[in-house]
Motif scaffolding. Structure first.
Motif, PDB file in Angstrom:
ATOM      1  N   LEU A  38       1.055  -1.155   0.134  1.00 18.13           N
ATOM      2  CA  LEU A  38      -0.033  -0.030  -0.112  1.00 18.13           C
ATOM      3  C   LEU A  38       1.024   1.252  -0.064  1.00 18.13           C
ATOM      4  O   LEU A  38       0.540   2.216  -0.644  1.00 18.13           O
ATOM      5  N   ARG A  39       1.935   1.204   0.725  1.00 22.30           N
ATOM      6  CA  ARG A  39       2.845   2.239   0.862  1.00 22.30           C
ATOM      7  C   ARG A  39       3.501   2.744  -0.769  1.00 22.30           C
ATOM      8  O   ARG A  39       3.541   3.722  -0.982  1.00 22.30           O
ATOM      9  N   GLU A  40       4.042   1.773  -1.323  1.00 20.29           N
ATOM     10  CA  GLU A  40       4.298   1.668  -2.556  1.00 20.29           C
ATOM     11  C   GLU A  40       3.306   2.126  -3.498  1.00 20.29           C
ATOM     12  O   GLU A  40       3.674   3.293  -4.268  1.00 20.29           O
ATOM     13  N   LEU A  41       2.009   1.822  -3.321  1.00 16.20           N
ATOM     14  CA  LEU A  41       1.037   2.505  -4.435  1.00 16.20           C
ATOM     15  C   LEU A  41       0.664   3.930  -3.994  1.00 16.20           C
ATOM     16  O   LEU A  41       0.605   4.729  -5.148  1.00 16.20           O
ATOM     17  N   LEU A  42       0.809   4.279  -2.668  1.00 13.32           N
ATOM     18  CA  LEU A  42       0.511   5.623  -2.495  1.00 13.32           C
ATOM     19  C   LEU A  42       1.632   6.569  -3.043  1.00 13.32           C
ATOM     20  O   LEU A  42       1.529   7.732  -3.447  1.00 13.32           O
ATOM     21  N   THR A  43       2.861   6.072  -2.959  1.00 10.24           N
ATOM     22  CA  THR A  43       4.182   6.913  -3.543  1.00 10.24           C
ATOM     23  C   THR A  43       4.225   6.985  -4.984  1.00 10.24           C
ATOM     24  O   THR A  43       4.209   8.014  -5.383  1.00 10.24           O
ATOM     25  N   VAL A  44       3.956   5.826  -5.625  1.00  9.39           N
ATOM     26  CA  VAL A  44       3.719   6.016  -7.142  1.00  9.39           C
ATOM     27  C   VAL A  44       2.566   6.902  -7.541  1.00  9.39           C
ATOM     28  O   VAL A  44       2.713   7.726  -8.485  1.00  9.39           O
ATOM     29  N   GLY A  45       1.363   6.826  -6.879  1.00  5.30           N
ATOM     30  CA  GLY A  45       0.437   7.539  -7.100  1.00  5.30           C
ATOM     31  C   GLY A  45       0.532   9.084  -6.703  1.00  5.30           C
ATOM     32  O   GLY A  45       0.084   9.799  -7.469  1.00  5.30           O
ATOM     33  N   THR A  46       1.425   9.501  -5.928  1.00  6.21           N
ATOM     34  CA  THR A  46       1.794  10.742  -5.442  1.00  6.21           C
ATOM     35  C   THR A  46       2.470  11.370  -6.691  1.00  6.21           C
ATOM     36  O   THR A  46       2.320  12.393  -6.951  1.00  6.21           O
ATOM     37  N   CYS A  47       3.429  10.637  -7.038  1.00  2.26           N
ATOM     38  CA  CYS A  47       4.319  11.219  -8.178  1.00  2.26           C
ATOM     39  C   CYS A  47       3.271  11.317  -9.560  1.00  2.26           C
ATOM     40  O   CYS A  47       3.624  12.407 -10.259  1.00  2.26           O
ATOM     41  N   ALA A  48       2.281  10.572  -9.565  1.00  2.00           N
ATOM     42  CA  ALA A  48       1.292  10.694 -10.634  1.00  2.00           C
ATOM     43  C   ALA A  48       0.584  11.915 -10.587  1.00  2.00           C
ATOM     44  O   ALA A  48       0.277  12.985 -11.542  1.00  2.00           O
TER      45      ALA A  48
END
Length: 403
Positions: free
Chosen positions: A252-262
């Motif tokens: 979940l933390r990985e997905l939040l991080t890459v989503g923040t980049c998007a």
């Protein structure tokens, strides 16, 4: 290097563009002019339109009624949302749905159908107690034999916590508990590893907002949105409300991080487009600003930033989606993407403010709102320096052995 998207991914982007086309970045009061949050709730009307277009079920697994798409499709939609400053918990909901689809177990299965239909709104506590420490360290989870779990701790800066139905809270199993029972859940007895954090394993609590023991203290984010400090005081959860699958919080933390980049890429793209339009029509000495060499050089630098943000974002999203290996783990690609996202979006809004001159400070013009969102995204999930440090640790840990 091939950045071609699949038909499903392109369809998701096009659907997002259609739904978001009518969203105005100036649809709420300016954060500069508001003493409190710019609004008491997120954009519910937009949320319903996203649900109707099946965009909220995009990352929900097929067996729970979703499309079963992955991080790339989520990032394509989030990039579009960032361009219009969409005031909805799309990042938190989409990342939660994707993480729980693969790592949620029975607890995830219980909420995924409602998440996909937009009937249940989820947010995630990812800032920890101070915003500088690992989020799971801010809350302790204590398994109680035959009675589920008890959570205690504090999480700060939880987006739209007062408006969400459930709060996804990462927590570390408390000292002295291994979290292993014969039935696959955690046990209240175990050997301490002496590190003050039990065996270092994390769980995810799916906590109803109005659950006994949950306290919310209002906070206002940098971009003017309604956040909250969440206090958990002996919050009791049954086993169907706790995700114990190993790696769930990390995913979940990985997905939040890459989503923040998007989201940051979307903000930066919109800002550079605004700047191009303004400098193309604003004249000095009888010539458009865009024809001046100093202006053109700065614009070119920001274009390079955007392309670097884009390339590193898709590299990280592809690693997460494909599981492909490499000389470094996917965490390194995530760190590189977040460094570029943080620094790139900051430079984009700073250059935009400079090239707009005094007009950029006009609160009736959207640029100042993009600036506030850019600063929020720059620091979310860690600033560039934190990810540079993490990248350095990864490089050191995976350095070739010269001996």
């Amino acid at each position: 290097m091939d950045f071609t998207f699949t038909e499903e991914q392109q369809a998701a982007r096009e659907a997002a563009q259609a739904v978001l086309s009518g969203v105005s970045p100036d649809g709420v009061p300016s954060p500069v002019l508001s003493r409190g949050p710019v609004a008491e709730d997120f954009d519910r009307a937009l949320w319903r339109r996203l649900a109707a277009a099946d965009l909220l079920s995009l990352t929900v697994a097929g067996e729970y009624g979703g499309a079963g798409l992955g991080p790339i499709a989520l990032c394509l939609v989030l990039r579009e949302a960032g361009q219009v400053l969409a005031r909805v918990p799309l990042l938190e909901s989409g990342a939660t749905a994707l993480a729980l689809s693969t790592h949620g177990g029975p607890a995830g299965a219980a909420i995924l159908p409602a998440l996909g239909r937009g009937e249940l709104v989820a947010t995630v506590a990812s800032s920890g107690r101070t915003g500088h420490d690992a989020a799971e360290l801010a809350v302790g989870a204590r398994p109680v034999a035959g009675a589920g779990w008890v959570l205690d701790g504090v999480q700060t800066a939880v987006p739209w916590a007062q408006c969400a139905d459930v709060l996804v809270i990462p927590a570390q199993i408390a000292d002295g508990h291994t979290g292993d029972r014969a039935d696959g859940h955690a046990d209240s007895h175990g050997d301490s590893h002496g590190d003050g954090h039990g065996d270092g394993r994390s769980v995810l609590g799916i906590v109803p907002r109005d659950h006994p023991g949950v306290g919310l203290a209002g906070q206002v984010s940098t971009n003017g949105e309604r956040y909250a400090e969440v206090r958990l005081d002996s919050v009791g959860l049954d086993d169907t409300q706790v995700v114990t699958v190993e790696g769930a919080w990390g995913r979940l933390r990985e997905l939040l991080t890459v989503g923040t980049c998007a989201l940051a890429l979307g903000v930066g793209t919109a800002v550079c487009r605004m700047t191009s339009a303004y400098t193309g029509k604003r004249e000095q000495f009888g010539f458009p600003l865009a024809t001046f060499q100093a202006v053109a050089v700065q614009a070119a630098d920001r274009y390079i930033d955007l392309r670097a943000m884009e390339a590193t974002l898709w590299q990280a999203a592809w690693r997460l989606e494909s599981g492909a290996g490499g000389p470094l783990p996917a965490a390194a690609d995530l760190a590189v993407a977040k460094v570029w996202a943080s620094e790139g979006v900051r430079r984009a809004v700073q250059t935009a403010q400079h090239l707009h001159g005094g007009f950029g400070a006009d609160t009736e013009y959207a640029l100042h709102r993009y600036h506030a969102w850019a600063k929020q995204l720059e620091l979310s999930l860690g600033p560039a320096a934190a990810h540079e440090e993490a990248l350095g640790d990864l490089l050191a840990a995976h350095a070739p052995d010269d001996h």
